[in-house]
Structure formats: structure tokens, C-alpha cells
Design a protein around this motif. Structure first.
Motif, PDB file in Angstrom:
ATOM      1  N   ASN A  83      86.841 -50.085  62.437  1.00 34.05           N
ATOM      2  CA  ASN A  83      87.196 -51.289  63.166  1.00 34.05           C
ATOM      3  C   ASN A  83      86.847 -51.019  64.622  1.00 34.05           C
ATOM      4  OD1 ASN A  83      88.522 -53.265  64.745  1.00 34.05           O
ATOM      5  ND2 ASN A  83      89.886 -53.694  63.032  1.00 34.05           N
ATOM      6  N   VAL A  84      85.859 -51.765  65.113  1.00 31.77           N
ATOM      7  CA  VAL A  84      85.392 -51.587  66.493  1.00 31.77           C
ATOM      8  C   VAL A  84      85.350 -52.959  67.142  1.00 31.77           C
ATOM      9  CG1 VAL A  84      83.562 -50.667  67.962  1.00 31.77           C
ATOM     10  CG2 VAL A  84      83.944 -49.671  65.702  1.00 31.77           C
ATOM     11  N   ASN A  85      86.078 -53.123  68.231  1.00 33.44           N
ATOM     12  CA  ASN A  85      86.112 -54.406  68.947  1.00 33.44           C
ATOM     13  C   ASN A  85      86.503 -55.555  68.012  1.00 33.44           C
ATOM     14  OD1 ASN A  85      85.128 -52.952  71.166  1.00 33.44           O
ATOM     15  ND2 ASN A  85      83.015 -53.563  70.782  1.00 33.44           N
ATOM     16  N   GLY A  86      87.371 -55.275  67.043  1.00 38.05           N
ATOM     17  CA  GLY A  86      87.812 -56.307  66.109  1.00 38.05           C
ATOM     18  C   GLY A  86      86.813 -56.629  65.013  1.00 38.05           C
ATOM     19  N   GLU A  87      85.732 -55.871  64.944  1.00 40.68           N
ATOM     20  CA  GLU A  87      84.712 -56.081  63.917  1.00 40.68           C
ATOM     21  C   GLU A  87      84.676 -54.871  62.992  1.00 40.68           C
ATOM     22  OE1 GLU A  87      81.284 -58.680  65.996  1.00 40.68           O
ATOM     23  OE2 GLU A  87      81.384 -56.612  66.704  1.00 40.68           O
ATOM     24  N   THR A  88      84.340 -55.102  61.733  1.00 40.74           N
ATOM     25  CA  THR A  88      84.216 -54.009  60.774  1.00 40.74           C
ATOM     26  C   THR A  88      82.764 -53.562  60.716  1.00 40.74           C
ATOM     27  OG1 THR A  88      86.058 -54.838  59.452  1.00 40.74           O
ATOM     28  CG2 THR A  88      84.529 -53.308  58.378  1.00 40.74           C
ATOM     29  N   VAL A  89      82.575 -52.266  60.953  1.00 36.36           N
ATOM     30  CA  VAL A  89      81.249 -51.661  60.869  1.00 36.36           C
ATOM     31  C   VAL A  89      81.351 -50.514  59.872  1.00 36.36           C
ATOM     32  CG1 VAL A  89      79.359 -50.570  62.118  1.00 36.36           C
ATOM     33  CG2 VAL A  89      80.850 -52.200  63.322  1.00 36.36           C
ATOM     34  N   GLU A  90      80.564 -50.603  58.806  1.00 42.35           N
ATOM     35  CA  GLU A  90      80.548 -49.541  57.807  1.00 42.35           C
ATOM     36  C   GLU A  90      79.381 -48.608  58.093  1.00 42.35           C
ATOM     37  OE1 GLU A  90      80.655 -51.059  53.833  1.00 42.35           O
ATOM     38  OE2 GLU A  90      82.511 -52.162  54.201  1.00 42.35           O
ATOM     39  N   VAL A  91      79.685 -47.315  58.191  1.00 43.64           N
ATOM     40  CA  VAL A  91      78.676 -46.302  58.503  1.00 43.64           C
ATOM     41  C   VAL A  91      78.539 -45.368  57.308  1.00 43.64           C
ATOM     42  CG1 VAL A  91      78.032 -44.412  60.042  1.00 43.64           C
ATOM     43  CG2 VAL A  91      79.249 -46.407  60.951  1.00 43.64           C
ATOM     44  N   GLU A  92      77.358 -45.365  56.716  1.00 49.19           N
ATOM     45  CA  GLU A  92      77.079 -44.458  55.608  1.00 49.19           C
ATOM     46  C   GLU A  92      76.333 -43.255  56.160  1.00 49.19           C
ATOM     47  OE1 GLU A  92      75.238 -46.589  52.360  1.00 49.19           O
ATOM     48  OE2 GLU A  92      77.096 -47.701  51.992  1.00 49.19           O
ATOM     49  N   LEU A  93      76.855 -42.070  55.866  1.00 49.42           N
ATOM     50  CA  LEU A  93      76.294 -40.820  56.385  1.00 49.42           C
ATOM     51  C   LEU A  93      75.483 -40.123  55.298  1.00 49.42           C
ATOM     52  CD1 LEU A  93      79.638 -39.954  58.041  1.00 49.42           C
ATOM     53  CD2 LEU A  93      77.528 -40.301  59.333  1.00 49.42           C
ATOM     54  N   TYR A  94      74.253 -39.797  55.623  1.00 46.13           N
ATOM     55  CA  TYR A  94      73.360 -39.189  54.652  1.00 46.13           C
ATOM     56  C   TYR A  94      72.752 -37.902  55.189  1.00 46.13           C
ATOM     57  CZ  TYR A  94      73.562 -43.653  52.226  1.00 46.13           C
ATOM     58  OH  TYR A  94      73.999 -44.755  51.558  1.00 46.13           O
ATOM     59  N   GLU A  95      72.266 -37.119  54.260  1.00 45.29           N
ATOM     60  CA  GLU A  95      71.409 -35.985  54.536  1.00 45.29           C
ATOM     61  C   GLU A  95      70.482 -35.865  53.333  1.00 45.29           C
ATOM     62  OE1 GLU A  95      73.551 -32.223  54.790  1.00 45.29           O
ATOM     63  OE2 GLU A  95      75.090 -33.002  53.475  1.00 45.29           O
ATOM     64  N   ASN A  96      69.507 -34.993  53.362  1.00 48.24           N
ATOM     65  CA  ASN A  96      68.604 -34.858  52.229  1.00 48.24           C
ATOM     66  C   ASN A  96      69.386 -34.364  51.028  1.00 48.24           C
ATOM     67  OD1 ASN A  96      66.299 -35.824  53.450  1.00 48.24           O
ATOM     68  ND2 ASN A  96      65.709 -33.827  54.241  1.00 48.24           N
ATOM     69  N   PHE A  97      69.560 -35.277  50.069  1.00 47.03           N
ATOM     70  CA  PHE A  97      70.408 -35.007  48.917  1.00 47.03           C
ATOM     71  C   PHE A  97      70.050 -35.993  47.815  1.00 47.03           C
ATOM     72  CE2 PHE A  97      74.547 -36.019  46.786  1.00 47.03           C
ATOM     73  CZ  PHE A  97      74.773 -34.776  46.196  1.00 47.03           C
ATOM     74  N   MET A  98      69.890 -35.514  46.618  1.00 50.60           N
ATOM     75  CA  MET A  98      69.585 -36.331  45.447  1.00 50.60           C
ATOM     76  C   MET A  98      68.365 -37.219  45.697  1.00 50.60           C
ATOM     77  SD  MET A  98      73.394 -37.138  43.948  1.00 50.60           S
ATOM     78  CE  MET A  98      72.822 -38.196  42.644  1.00 50.60           C
ATOM     79  N   ASP A  99      68.538 -38.549  45.629  1.00 46.90           N
ATOM     80  CA  ASP A  99      67.422 -39.483  45.752  1.00 46.90           C
ATOM     81  C   ASP A  99      66.971 -39.713  47.188  1.00 46.90           C
ATOM     82  OD1 ASP A  99      67.388 -39.827  43.035  1.00 46.90           O
ATOM     83  OD2 ASP A  99      68.531 -41.684  43.067  1.00 46.90           O
ATOM     84  N   LEU A 100      67.741 -39.245  48.140  1.00 40.05           N
ATOM     85  CA  LEU A 100      67.373 -39.453  49.538  1.00 40.05           C
ATOM     86  C   LEU A 100      66.670 -38.201  50.048  1.00 40.05           C
ATOM     87  CD1 LEU A 100      67.696 -41.419  51.984  1.00 40.05           C
ATOM     88  CD2 LEU A 100      69.481 -39.873  52.721  1.00 40.05           C
ATOM     89  N   GLU A 101      65.427 -38.363  50.451  1.00 36.02           N
ATOM     90  CA  GLU A 101      64.656 -37.244  50.980  1.00 36.02           C
ATOM     91  C   GLU A 101      63.814 -37.768  52.131  1.00 36.02           C
ATOM     92  OE1 GLU A 101      63.333 -33.424  51.515  1.00 36.02           O
ATOM     93  OE2 GLU A 101      64.788 -34.000  50.003  1.00 36.02           O
TER      94      GLU A 101
END
Length: 185
Positions: A83-101
Motif C-alpha cells: 500500500n503506497v500513497n493509498g494505492e495497491t502495488v504488487e511487486v513480484e520478485l524474480y531471479e533466474n529460476f525455473m522458466d525465467l532465465e
């Protein structure tokens, strides 16, 4: 429901101050490149450090100390619901893992952009298209983005160089998918 660039700037500043070293990836890169003021979807960050998988306690503490919620992405990496400034911001954190390279060369070629009043590292838009074509998802969305991004500035040479970082069998699929959205390289 979207969120403002100012809310994103505030969030990125908090993450940086907390010691998160990241590169913006995903649709946010394109939306910022196009100069949109209201952003849609989640924010995908490639966390250079701390490791989202190896140091989940760090991210749990970060969420707790900022009054955010902790969840998981589809790949099982941390997701912050902020919750930032009354707004919802979803942050997905990734690293090289499984299907993400993401090849290190692409991360090293990230650019510094200004988000609100905050400097942030981000993938080049051209690299975004290569990575999405590699995944083979959301090709209709990619086609729509491409038309807009080409007007704002797009370098096919950067696309070509990025494609060459992948093995031959993937390179062919990437080229075919890019061709299907109207980008021939």
C-alpha cells in the motif's frame, strides 16, 4: 485498477533504501517507456540482491516493517503487496529460476530511467520483447505494445543482438514469435 508513477517511485525508493538491488522487467518497462502516468498490472523486478529465494526472511521483514503483505508468485518467489500513497502495488520478485532465465548480458545492458523523481535500472524495451517472445505468452498484447513502442523509438539491432544470446533452438522460436507480432529481425 492501476497505480500512479509517483506511487511506483515511492516504492522503488523504499526498496533501494532497504538494500534491494534490482532491474525492472516486465510490462512496467514498456509502460514507463511510453510515458504512461497510470500503470497497470504488477511490477516485475529481477532482484540482483538479496536473492528472493535464498533470503526470503529479508523480504518477509521488509514487508512487515513497511506494513505490506507477503505472498508468492507462480514460480514460488516472493511477492510484495504494497500500500503506497493509498494505492495497491504488487511487486513480484524474480531471479533466474525455473522458466525465467534472463541472460546476464541483458541485465548488464539495462538502462537507468527516471521514475517520478527516482533513478531505477530497467531492461531495454527491445529486450522485453525478446524475453516475452521466448516465453511465448501474451503475443496479442505484445503486438499491441509493439505498435506503440515503435512510434516511441525502437532499435531492431538491439533485438537481433539479444536473440543471439539464446541457443539455436530457442532463437528460431523467438524469431517466429516476433514475426507473428509483426517484428521481423
Amino acid at each position: 485498477m492501476g497505480f500512479s508513477v509517483d506511487s511506483l517511485a515511492n516504492l522503488l525508493s523504499r526498496l533501494r533504501e532497504s538494500g534491494v538491488n534490482y532491474v525492472l522487467i516486465g510490462d512496467t518497462v514498456i509502460q514507463l517507456h511510453l510515458g504512461l502516468k497510470t500503470l497497470e498490472g504488477d511490477v516485475d523486478l529481477f532482484a540482483l540482491s538479496p536473492s528472493p529465494l535464498g533470503e526470503q526472511e529479508f523480504y518477509s521483514f521488509l514487508a512487515e516493517s513497511n506494513g505490506w503483505e507477503m505472498a508468492s508468485t507462480e514460480l514460488g518467489t516472493p511477492k510484495l503487496v504494497c500500500n503506497v500513497n493509498g494505492e495497491t502495488v504488487e511487486v513480484e520478485l524474480y531471479e533466474n529460476f525455473m522458466d525465467l532465465e534472463i541472460p546476464e548480458e541483458l541485465l548488464n545492458q539495462s538502462v537507468t530511467i527516471t521514475v517520478g523523481n527516482v533513478k531505477a535500472k530497467a531492461l531495454r524495451p527491445e529486450h522485453y520483447f525478446v524475453l516475452k517472445a521466448r516465453q511465448g505468452v501474451d503475443l496479442d498484447k505484445l503486438k499491441r505494445w509493439l505498435k506503440q513502442v515503435e512510434k516511441a523509438g525502437f532499435n531492431k539491432k538491439i533485438v537481433e543482438e539479444a536473440i543471439r544470446l539464446f541457443p539455436d533452438f530457442e532463437e528460431k522460436a523467438i524469431r517466429e514469435r516476433l514475426r507473428s507480432i509483426g517484428l521481423t529481425v
